[in-house]
Write a protein that holds these residues in place. Structure first.
Motif, short mmCIF file in Angstrom:
data_model
loop_
_atom_site.label_atom_id
_atom_site.label_comp_id
_atom_site.label_asym_id
_atom_site.label_seq_id
_atom_site.Cartn_x
_atom_site.Cartn_y
_atom_site.Cartn_z
N GLY A 134 2.15 24.70 25.60
CA GLY A 134 1.47 24.09 24.47
C GLY A 134 2.07 22.76 24.10
O GLY A 134 2.92 22.21 24.81
N ALA A 135 1.64 22.24 22.96
CA ALA A 135 2.08 20.95 22.48
C ALA A 135 2.66 21.11 21.08
O ALA A 135 2.24 21.97 20.32
CB ALA A 135 0.90 19.98 22.42
N LEU A 136 3.64 20.26 20.78
CA LEU A 136 4.21 20.20 19.44
C LEU A 136 3.86 18.85 18.84
O LEU A 136 4.26 17.81 19.35
CB LEU A 136 5.73 20.35 19.48
N PHE A 137 3.08 18.87 17.77
CA PHE A 137 2.78 17.68 16.99
C PHE A 137 3.67 17.77 15.76
O PHE A 137 3.36 18.50 14.83
CB PHE A 137 1.32 17.63 16.60
N ASN A 138 4.79 17.06 15.78
CA ASN A 138 5.84 17.23 14.77
C ASN A 138 6.24 18.70 14.78
O ASN A 138 6.77 19.18 15.76
CB ASN A 138 5.41 16.72 13.40
N SER A 139 5.96 19.46 13.74
CA SER A 139 6.33 20.88 13.72
C SER A 139 5.13 21.79 13.95
O SER A 139 5.26 23.01 13.91
CB SER A 139 6.99 21.23 12.39
N LEU A 140 3.95 21.23 14.19
CA LEU A 140 2.74 22.02 14.40
C LEU A 140 2.56 22.30 15.89
O LEU A 140 2.51 21.38 16.70
CB LEU A 140 1.52 21.26 13.87
N SER A 141 2.48 23.58 16.25
CA SER A 141 2.30 23.94 17.66
C SER A 141 0.84 24.24 17.94
O SER A 141 0.14 24.86 17.14
CB SER A 141 3.17 25.14 18.03
N VAL A 142 0.39 23.78 19.12
CA VAL A 142 -0.97 24.03 19.59
C VAL A 142 -0.84 24.57 21.00
O VAL A 142 -0.20 23.96 21.85
CB VAL A 142 -1.83 22.74 19.59
N LEU A 143 -1.44 25.73 21.25
CA LEU A 143 -1.37 26.36 22.57
C LEU A 143 -2.38 25.75 23.52
O LEU A 143 -3.43 25.25 23.10
CB LEU A 143 -1.66 27.86 22.46
N THR A 144 -2.09 25.83 24.82
CA THR A 144 -3.04 25.40 25.84
C THR A 144 -4.31 26.22 25.69
O THR A 144 -4.26 27.45 25.55
CB THR A 144 -2.43 25.60 27.24
N GLY A 145 -5.45 25.57 25.68
CA GLY A 145 -6.73 26.24 25.51
C GLY A 145 -7.15 26.40 24.07
O GLY A 145 -8.27 26.81 23.80
N GLN A 146 -6.27 26.08 23.14
CA GLN A 146 -6.59 26.23 21.71
C GLN A 146 -7.26 24.96 21.19
O GLN A 146 -6.79 23.87 21.43
CB GLN A 146 -5.31 26.50 20.93
N PRO A 147 -8.35 25.11 20.43
CA PRO A 147 -8.96 23.93 19.82
C PRO A 147 -8.13 23.45 18.64
O PRO A 147 -7.47 24.23 17.96
CB PRO A 147 -10.33 24.42 19.36
N PHE A 148 -8.15 22.14 18.42
CA PHE A 148 -7.48 21.55 17.26
C PHE A 148 -8.29 20.35 16.81
O PHE A 148 -9.08 19.79 17.56
CB PHE A 148 -6.03 21.16 17.57
N LYS A 149 -8.10 19.98 15.56
CA LYS A 149 -8.86 18.87 14.97
C LYS A 149 -8.01 17.61 14.96
O LYS A 149 -6.86 17.63 14.54
CB LYS A 149 -9.29 19.23 13.55
N LEU A 150 -8.60 16.52 15.41
CA LEU A 150 -7.97 15.20 15.40
C LEU A 150 -8.77 14.31 14.46
O LEU A 150 -9.98 14.16 14.61
CB LEU A 150 -7.96 14.60 16.81
N THR A 151 -8.09 13.73 13.47
CA THR A 151 -8.72 12.83 12.53
C THR A 151 -7.92 11.54 12.45
O THR A 151 -6.72 11.60 12.19
CB THR A 151 -8.82 13.46 11.13
N LEU A 152 -8.57 10.40 12.71
CA LEU A 152 -7.92 9.10 12.51
C LEU A 152 -8.20 8.64 11.09
O LEU A 152 -9.34 8.68 10.63
CB LEU A 152 -8.46 8.05 13.48
N ILE A 153 -7.16 8.19 10.40
CA ILE A 153 -7.26 7.80 9.00
C ILE A 153 -6.81 6.37 8.83
O ILE A 153 -5.77 5.97 9.37
CB ILE A 153 -6.42 8.74 8.13
N ASP A 154 -7.60 5.60 8.07
CA ASP A 154 -7.21 4.24 7.70
C ASP A 154 -6.22 4.34 6.55
O ASP A 154 -6.54 4.87 5.49
CB ASP A 154 -8.45 3.44 7.29
#
Length: 170
Positions: A134-154
């Motif tokens: 999986g991936a670590l985004f700071n302290s948030l873990s996301v498993l391979t195959g798991q959906p996650f939300k990406l939001t770009l913010i101004d």
């Protein structure tokens, strides 16, 4: 004997009515002007269209800018959300790599958002990963195959520039 100074009083009532209408109009104009000068116009966030994908093997999210406004690195951050209940974290501009120009992202340019990856064999047994990387985004873990939300913010306006749901690929 009764002396009358003004023998014709028909014109007094219309003059008073007109004066009252002028006074009311001036007061309303002052109130509207005062209200309008105290409200601040909110800046519109830039808008853009992207294609995006995320891969553990690459170690980053790839975003291709298809069209829309130019985005400046100093004015964007990414919000990553995953899980139930939804947990979120923010990736600041230090996590971004823009190409060909590192300062901004125009249509046709590419952005990479770096993350750390982990191997399930070295992960804690309490996480119940069952050999999934999986991936670590700071302290948030996301498993391979798991959906996650990406939001770009101004960051100047706090408004969303782009939002999508991705699946973390191996």
């Amino acid at each position: 004997m009764k002396i009358r100074l003004f023998s014709d009083e028909k014109g007094v009532s219309p003059v008073i009515g007109i004066m009252l209408m002028i006074v009311i109009t001036v007061i309303l104009a002052a109130a509207v002007s005062s209200f309008a000068s105290t409200t601040k116009a909110q800046d519109a966030a830039p808008q853009a269209t992207f294609t995006a994908s995320a891969s553990v093997a690459d170690g980053y999210i790839i975003m291709n800018h298809l069209g829309g406004d130019t985005l400046y690195l100093s004015r964007i951050k990414a919000e990553i959300g995953a899980g139930t209940p939804l947990m979120t974290t923010y990736m600041d501009s230090a996590s971004f790599t823009l190409s060909p120009d590192p300062a901004y992202l125009r249509p046709g340019d590419v952005a990479h958002i770096a993350f750390e990856w982990y191997d399930a064999s070295t992960w804690s047994a309490t996480t119940e990963l069952d050999d999934a990387d999986g991936a670590l985004f700071n302290s948030l873990s996301v498993l391979t195959g798991q959906p996650f939300k990406l939001t770009l913010i101004d960051t100047n306006t706090g408004q969303t520039v782009y939002s999508t749901t991705l699946t973390l690929n191996p």
